[in-house]
Design an enzyme around this catalytic site. Structure first.
Site, PDB file in Angstrom:
ATOM      1  CD  GLU A  53      -2.875   1.018   2.475  1.00  0.00           C
ATOM      2  OE1 GLU A  53      -2.918   0.271   3.026  1.00  0.00           O
ATOM      3  OE2 GLU A  53      -3.770   2.207   2.137  1.00  0.00           O
ATOM      4  N   GLY A  59       3.402   2.212  10.783  1.00  0.00           N
ATOM      5  CA  GLY A  59       3.206   1.403  12.051  1.00  0.00           C
ATOM      6  C   GLY A  59       3.278  -0.204  11.684  1.00  0.00           C
ATOM      7  CB  ALA A  60       1.057  -2.427  11.384  1.00  0.00           C
ATOM      8  CG  MET A  61       0.245  -3.456   4.743  1.00  0.00           C
ATOM      9  SD  MET A  61      -0.540  -1.849   4.125  1.00  0.00           S
ATOM     10  CE  MET A  61      -1.982  -2.657   3.440  1.00  0.00           C
ATOM     11  CG  ASN A  87       0.099  -6.924   3.731  1.00  0.00           C
ATOM     12  OD1 ASN A  87       0.047  -5.992   3.175  1.00  0.00           O
ATOM     13  ND2 ASN A  87       1.027  -6.752   4.692  1.00  0.00           N
ATOM     14  CG  HIS A 123      -5.819   0.477  12.840  1.00  0.00           C
ATOM     15  ND1 HIS A 123      -6.489   1.741  12.624  1.00  0.00           N
ATOM     16  CD2 HIS A 123      -5.221   0.218  11.508  1.00  0.00           C
ATOM     17  CE1 HIS A 123      -6.604   2.243  11.561  1.00  0.00           C
ATOM     18  NE2 HIS A 123      -5.872   1.334  10.891  1.00  0.00           N
ATOM     19  CD  GLU A 124      -2.578  -2.186  10.765  1.00  0.00           C
ATOM     20  OE1 GLU A 124      -3.074  -2.450   9.508  1.00  0.00           O
ATOM     21  OE2 GLU A 124      -2.251  -1.306  11.077  1.00  0.00           O
ATOM     22  CD  GLU A 166      -6.263   3.322   6.619  1.00  0.00           C
ATOM     23  OE1 GLU A 166      -6.408   2.945   8.067  1.00  0.00           O
ATOM     24  OE2 GLU A 166      -5.542   2.381   6.077  1.00  0.00           O
TER      25      GLU A 166
HETATM   26  N1  B3K Z   1      -2.946   1.044   5.779  1.00  0.00           N
HETATM   27  C1  B3K Z   1      -1.516   1.096   6.219  1.00  0.00           C
HETATM   28  C2  B3K Z   1      -0.901   2.385   5.728  1.00  0.00           C
HETATM   29  C3  B3K Z   1      -0.387   2.123   4.584  1.00  0.00           C
HETATM   30  C4  B3K Z   1       0.552   3.377   4.501  1.00  0.00           C
HETATM   31  C5  B3K Z   1       1.170   3.473   3.013  1.00  0.00           C
HETATM   32  N2  B3K Z   1       1.913   4.598   2.785  1.00  0.00           N
HETATM   33  C6  B3K Z   1      -1.689   1.102   7.775  1.00  0.00           C
HETATM   34  C7  B3K Z   1      -3.101   1.229   8.519  1.00  0.00           C
HETATM   35  O1  B3K Z   1      -3.464   2.266   8.299  1.00  0.00           O
HETATM   36  O2  B3K Z   1      -3.419   0.172   9.011  1.00  0.00           O
HETATM   37 ZN    ZN Z   2      -5.356   1.418   8.784  1.00  0.00          ZN
END
Ligand code: B3K
Ligand code: ZN
Length: 853
Positions: free
Chosen positions: A122, A254-256, A258, A290-291, A313
């Site tokens: 992302e 922070g985190a992603m 996927n 959150h993730e 988000e």
């Molecule tokens: N969706 C990702 C953030 C991605 C940032 C890309 N530059 C983390 C989050 O908001 O949960």
């Molecule tokens: Zn997020």
């Protein structure tokens, strides 16, 4: 050349992508990626356009046959295969490319972090892996094979076949490319299980580097709590057989989220009482949640295009805030969120980077992962919930999940489910998504003694923001209560729904003039201007039944004193006096008192002075804040000492809200007392503390007092090999240092071999930590600006995303005096003129410089 992308230009992709098959051959010097994409044309005559960046293309075929050379065009980051060369039915595009994760310092696409191959896709990282329609509205199920001699090979979905050196993963849920992930490395898992609401078994793993397992337990508990909470509160169940979390040290944010394979910055996974603070623990819990919550709000229902980013988000932040309120203290959480919102989002909204939660153009989408998209996006949902009520909110969310599962959606889709559920017209409400800027709500009160009537006359206005000169009125939910002068609540909370530029409400039958408790729970992200005396504020601070409004009264009193002191005036005794009452009130939550004791930041004071039309002076602001702290300490010494002693938690360390609250109050008391004793108490706490929370609290006081050398040396000796702890070590020295010393300290630290500046955490600790030292960063001689820009010039070619993000420390530059402005302009112009400056930094610096035009 930078090109502006516009929401108005969105067009559907002319092909359906029915399956994506990928095969990775991972090798130390170059990784080969084979992709097979099954396309179904939606009509006739469209060229096939794919995104790709930095790929060495070895092979392209359609149904196994290489297209004629004149059918293929490669231009910048796109590959076009002309319509004439495409079948009018289903076809498979196969490509083979070579990529170089081992050289990838931008940490976007496939890269290496400490020997672990991992991905960040992302927003547009997947194009660095293979040719693909790299846009969120093209969704497909994925089959992924990974060939490597590394022991752990992970991708999204469920594991399928595996043999030594080869594994296959299958993700049946159609997803866009930005949710793709791959991890290959030498990792160990903390394993657990979760049984879902319908009785399905899910294997849970938190993957860390060998040796880090003892610090993974808290993250796992947080994951299980999140899964149970999403079932209980939103009725959302997990949908794969496994859920993997991987911690890596090099990560841009922070985190992603996927699908089925969340990748985390290790600072948001690893924790032990000796290495992490209470704040770290709270953050880990919130980000894991959150993730995880993104699995439904983001993954099952995703965004049609990146302009809709706040659809996933804002909603997911709102959900993680609800979660933290439930598992910790709702009152404390709300106040903390408002402090952050004002510090980051209001600041953004007031400067050159202001944009709406749903922007309608951008050059680089990575520059829009902002406080406005995230935190204001969440506030907008909070307002919507307040306006429609909890029952309707729940019904609307159920409808959203039912109607849009598997789709890529827009803010219009989101609002429509609320309109359909409630019959309300949300046209005006939508302005919260499309208009930038923080509305200013003005209240004029009129008291009619004879009639016992209080009239409240509200007006709203929003200042122009870049590209948006006119701001029509918005719907503002104003939660209001009335408190009598002796502290009784004479009107419990009501929500006034303001829709006009000016509107009046009146309340009859009142015996005596009450005090309005306004914007309870911070019911709308607006600033408030009202005539209110100190005595009334003191009434609210002492008696308001709404914890936010109560805290706010204290905050406002403190702010008034600070602003007065900055301009040479005296601080207002009302704050100190009221504080005495709160400190002595044993019935209050310690965390709440700690929040009131935490004085507004120097940046917040500067913002307030600017909002009142003044020119903030960072040096006097720093002095005023220090002086008020010393004054409060002297005046309340006895009770602060008592608090410091009583809040010493005897029980074994737990990172829960109760213990954390006690520690935060203890450390707030210590910070004040350290202004009197030169850090003596802080030194003894440093010597005796058994947890990182108290250690760091004490250390900050020692640094502030200029006597931290011993403690810093001890910390380095004990934790020199622990990157996360050393990040704190770097940060505290520059952030808490007396401003006149900070630049030398920062320069010295930057020379150290362990200042590994390509690691985003380390860079943010030192350079970001320095920039957070307000008076040092804004030093009149421009040394702070120059230092930060020098480092951004170095970082930008290696890691544009992290460099561009940090540029926002400059977003307030235009509010200072002429000399500072000139110095800031000179530093920023130096960056702007850099040959080869990334699109990320270029967009940011251009927007920031426009503030001084
Ligand atoms: N969706 C990702 C953030 C991605 C940032 C890309 N530059 C983390 C989050 O908001 O949960
Ligand atoms: Zn997020």
């Amino acid at each position: 050349m930078a090109t502006t992308r516009r929401l108005a230009d969105w067009r559907p992709y002319p092909f359906a992508l029915t399956e994506t098959r990928l095969r990775f051959d991972i090798a130390p010097l170059g990784t080969r990626v084979e992709a097979e994409l099954n396309f179904l044309p939606h009509g006739r005559g469209a060229d096939l356009v794919l995104d790709g960046a930095g790929l060495r293309t070895l092979d392209i075929a359609i149904d196994g046959v290489e297209p004629p050379p004149d059918a293929i065009t490669m231009d910048g980051e796109t590959l076009t295969i002309s319509a004439d060369a495409l079948p009018h039915r289903r076809f498979t595009l196969s490509t083979t490319v070579e990529i170089h994760p081992e050289r990838n310092t931008a940490l976007e696409g496939l890269y290496l972090s400490g020997g672990i191959f991992c991905t960040q896709c992302e927003a547009e990282g997947f194009r660095h892996i293979t040719w693909y329609p790299d846009r969120p509205d093209v969704m497909a199920p994925f089959r992924v094979q990974i060939r490597s001699d590394l022991p752990v090979l992970l991708s999204n979905g469920n594991p399928d076949a595996a043999e030594p050196g080869l594994v296959e993963w299958h993700d049946p849920w159609p997803k866009p490319s930005y949710l793709f992930a791959l991890v290959a490395g030498d990792l160990e898992a903390l394993e657990d299980r979760f049984t879902t609401m319908t009785g399905r078994e899910v294997a849970l793993n938190v993957w860390v580097r060998p040796g880090d397992l003892p610090r993974a337990g808290f993250a796992m508990e947080a994951l299980k709590k999140s899964m149970a909470w999403d079932e209980r509160v939103y009725g959302r169940e997990y949908d794969l057989d496994v859920f993997n979390i991987v911690a890596v040290d090099d990560f841009n944010m922070g985190a992603m989220e996927n699908k089925g394979l969340n990748i985390f910055n290790s600072k948001l996974v690893l924790a032990s009482p000796e290495t992490a603070t209470d704040t770290d623990y709270e953050r880990i819990e919130a980000v894991i949640a959150h993730e995880y919550f993104h699995n439904w709000t983001g993954n099952r229902i995703t965004c049609r295009d990146w302009f809709q980013l706040c659809l996933k988000e804002g909603l997911t932040v709102f959900r993680d805030q609800q979660f933290t309120s439930d598992v910790r203290s709702a009152a404390v959480k709300r106040i903390e969120d408002v402090v952050t919102l004002r510090a980051r989002q209001f600041r953004e909204d007031a400067g050159p980077l202001a944009h709406p939660p749903r922007p309608d153009h951008y050059e680089e989408i990575n520059n829009f992962y902002t406080a406005t998209v995230y935190e204001k996006g969440a506030e907008v949902i909070g307002m919507l919930k307040r306006l429609v009520g909890d029952g309707n909110y729940k019904a609307a969310l159920d409808l959203y999940f039912d109607r849009h599962d598997g789709q890529a959606c827009t803010i219009e889709d989101w609002l429509k489910v609320f309109e359909d559920t409630t019959g309300r017209d949300l046209t005006q409400f939508k302005r919260w998504y499309t208009d930038a800027g923080t509305p200013r709500l003005k209240l004029v009160e009129e008291w009619d003694e004879a009639a016992g009537r209080l009239a409240l006359r509200f007006s709203q206005s929003t200042r122009p923001t870049p590209g948006q000169p006119d701001k029509p009125p918005r719907v503002i939910p104003i939660a209001l209560g009335l408190i009598s002068q002796n502290g009784d609540e004479v009107l419990p909370t009501q929500v006034l729904e303001m829709t006009e530029a000016e509107q009046e409400w009146s309340f009859d039958g009142l015996g005596a003039r009450p005090v309005a408790s306004l914007l309870r729970g911070f019911s709308a992200p607006v600033t408030v201007e009202r005539q209110i005396g100190r005595a009334e504020r003191a009434v609210l601070l002492a008696h308001d039944t709404d914890p936010f409004a109560r805290w706010e009264a204290g905050h406002d009193l403190a702010m008034d004193s600070l602003v007065a002191k900055t301009t040479g005036g005296e601080s207002d005794p009302a704050f100190s006096h009221s504080l005495g009452g709160l400190l002595a009130d044993a019935g209050l939550d310690p965390a709440f008192i700690a929040l009131i004791l935490r004085l507004p930041s120097e940046d917040a004071i500067a913002t307030e002075i600017a909002a009142q039309g003044g020119v903030p002076d960072p040096d006097s602001i720093h002095k005023a804040r220090e002086a008020l702290a010393a004054e409060l300490a002297a005046r309340h010494k006895g009770v602060l000492e008592q608090i410091y002693a009583e809040m010493d938690v005897a029980a074994p360390y737990e990172p829960d809200a109760g213990q954390a609250g006690a520690r935060s109050l203890r450390l707030a008391a210590l910070a004040l007392l350290s202004r009197l004793d030169g850090g003596a108490r802080a030194q003894s706490l440093w010597d005796s503390a058994g947890n990182m929370t108290e250690k760091m609290g004490a250390l900050a006081d020692l640094v502030r007092a200029g006597r931290a050398d011993g403690a810093l040396a001890e910390m380095e000796a004990r934790f020199g090999a622990n990157r996360l702890v050393m990040d704190k070590w770097f940060m505290v020295q520059v952030q808490a240092a007396p401003p006149e010393k900070a630049i030398e300290i920062a320069r010295g630290l930057a020379e150290r071999p362990d200042f590994e500046w390509t690691n985003p955490n380390r860079f943010r600790s030192l350079i970001g930590g320095f920039a957070a030292n307000h008076a040092a960063f804004h030093a009149a001689d421009g040394s702070g600006y120059g230092f930060v820009v020098d480092w951004l010039i170095r970082l930008d070619p290696a890691n544009p995303q992290t460099a561009a993000r940090m540029l926002s420390v400059f977003e307030t530059w235009a509010r200072f005096d002429a000399q500072r402005r000139e110095r800031a302009r000179a530093a920023l112009s130096r960056l702007a003129a850099l040959p080869g400056l990334s699109r990320n930094s270029s967009e940011m610096v251009t927007r920031i410089l426009a503030a001084g035009a």
